[in-house]
Design an enzyme around this catalytic site. Structure first.
Site, PDB file in Angstrom:
ATOM      1  CE1 TYR A 273      -3.707  -2.601   0.897  1.00  0.00           C
ATOM      2  CE2 TYR A 273      -2.077  -3.397   2.469  1.00  0.00           C
ATOM      3  CZ  TYR A 273      -3.260  -3.572   1.778  1.00  0.00           C
ATOM      4  OH  TYR A 273      -3.998  -4.708   1.976  1.00  0.00           O
ATOM      5  CB  CYS A 366      -4.971   5.716   9.871  1.00  0.00           C
ATOM      6  SG  CYS A 366      -5.887   4.854   8.571  1.00  0.00           S
TER       7      CYS A 366
END
Length: 408
Positions: A273, A366
């Site tokens: 990612y 996150c």
């Protein structure tokens, strides 16, 4: 007591929930309440759409603080203050009514509860590290506003798609805030304000026209530049980059710290990612000479190829799960940086990484719940969470970042 919008309840707030709401109970049922603080007693307006008797929980919004917490402060954003009607409160600063040190205490509690519930327990939540010493305002380099059918420009109200006109943007960088307040109407849609490394604010409009772009009129996005240490990264103006001006540097340093000693020249190291290559560059700084960065966005991958040209990295455009499934069983994997979106990596990716058998994995997260679920899956395969750090990169909101080191 009732109002036209929904019944009012007097509630004792007992905790904080993931997502920036707070926990109370009414006749045994959990009620998630906005704009409160654990330890307070508040009067809250129930959301009528959430109060069906078949639901396991209800939602409500504080309309009056009956017994305030010692940690309550005037909201940093006047347009989001509890003194306004809930329908007229701007969204995006859901902890802005709480003293900053206590915000971090509550965020640590959210992380601890997620780890206990989803990661299998036995992992101690770290303190949430402050990144700035100021009042937690003036940090957003990227701001998204909206234009409604009447031409009103502003943020959405909290938990709705109703545009709220505002006279300030306290979380935005000063130049971005000034540019936001100068915006005038236009067609309905979204407006992104971006302040990259050069300090000049770009304004990008996304109209809700519902029409496909005319042939030949599509233009490539403007490319801007961000700096981390002595490295320069190109990225689309509207592409993903961390919102806090110090976030990329803080996370780069954290990943460097946890992977130091796990990178060698003989192995292939993976940035999954990878976006435009931030952590691929971190691997290069650690001494990796064989780096593969994987990202599903073709534009981001093209930028990563340029940004990582000094370490001769391979930038692959692919879904991470499909890419990992394509690797040979004898791949010589060194270190992996895993920086998934908010939903987390998921079982398929975790299982594939376990099969890849890298020396170490730095997981950048996150979302504490998604992180904890993935850590639970890794631990089920025998991996150990060796290091855990958390950073308050988004003051006055419920968001924060976590970096975990996983070793076999």
């Amino acid at each position: 007591m009732t109002s036209s919008a929904g019944p009012l309840l007097d509630l004792d707030i007992t905790g904080i929930a993931h997502g920036g709401t707070f926990i109370a109970r009414h006749e045994g049922r959990v009620v998630f309440v906005s704009d409160a603080i654990p330890g307070e007693r508040v009067r809250a307006r129930l959301d009528p759409s959430s109060t069906d008797e078949s639901r396991s929980f209800w939602r409500a919004e504080t309309v009056e603080v009956l017994e305030p917490s010692e940690h309550r402060r005037p909201h940093v954003w006047a347009e989001a203050d509890v003194s306004r009607d809930p329908d007229d409160r701007a969204g995006g600063a859901d902890l802005g009514h709480i003293a900053l040190p206590h915000q971090r205490t509550l965020k640590k509690q959210v992380l601890a509860e997620a780890l206990d519930r989803f990661a299998g327990g036995g992992i101690e939540a770290p303190e949430i590290e402050a990144v700035d010493s100021g009042d937690g305002t003036g940090w957003r380099t990227r701001v998204s506003l909206h234009v409604d059918d009447d031409g009103i420009v502003g943020p959405y109200a909290a938990r709705s798609h109703r545009v709220i006109p505002v006279s300030s943007h306290p979380l935005a960088r000063p130049a971005a805030a000034q540019a936001a307040l100068a915006l005038q109407g236009g067609k309905p849609g979204r407006i992104d304000l971006v302040e990259p490394g050069d300090g000049r604010v770009r304004i990008i409009r996304h109209e809700d026209s519902g029409r496909m772009p005319q042939r030949g009129r599509r233009r490539d996005p403007e490319v801007v530049y961000e700096t981390v240490g002595d490295r320069r990264f190109q990225v689309d103006a509207g592409g993903f980059w961390q919102v806090h001006p110090r976030a990329a540097s803080v996370l780069d340093a954290a990943v460097y710290g946890v992977l130091d000693g796990h990178v060698d020249e003989a192995s292939t190291h993976y940035d999954l990612y990878g976006g435009v290559g931030l952590f691929g560059a971190t691997l290069g700084d650690l001494g990796a000479t064989d780096v593969v960065t994987v990202e599903s966005s073709k534009r981001a991958t093209a930028h990563a190829s340029e940004n990582l040209s000094s370490i001769d990295a391979t930038a692959v455009t692919a879904r991470v799960d499909r890419y990992l499934a394509s690797l040979p069983s004898n791949a010589n994997a060194g270190a992996v940086v895993l920086d998934p979106p908010r939903a987390g990596a998921g079982r398929a990716v975790v299982d594939a990484l376990h099969a890849l058998a890298p020396d170490a994995i730095a997981y950048v997260a996150c979302d504490p719940v998604a992180l904890s679920r993935d850590l639970g899956t890794f631990r089920g395969h025998g991996w150990t969470v060796s290091t855990l750090r958390a950073f308050d990169l988004f003051p006055h909101s419920h968001h924060f970042e976590v970096v975990a080191l996983l070793t076999r």
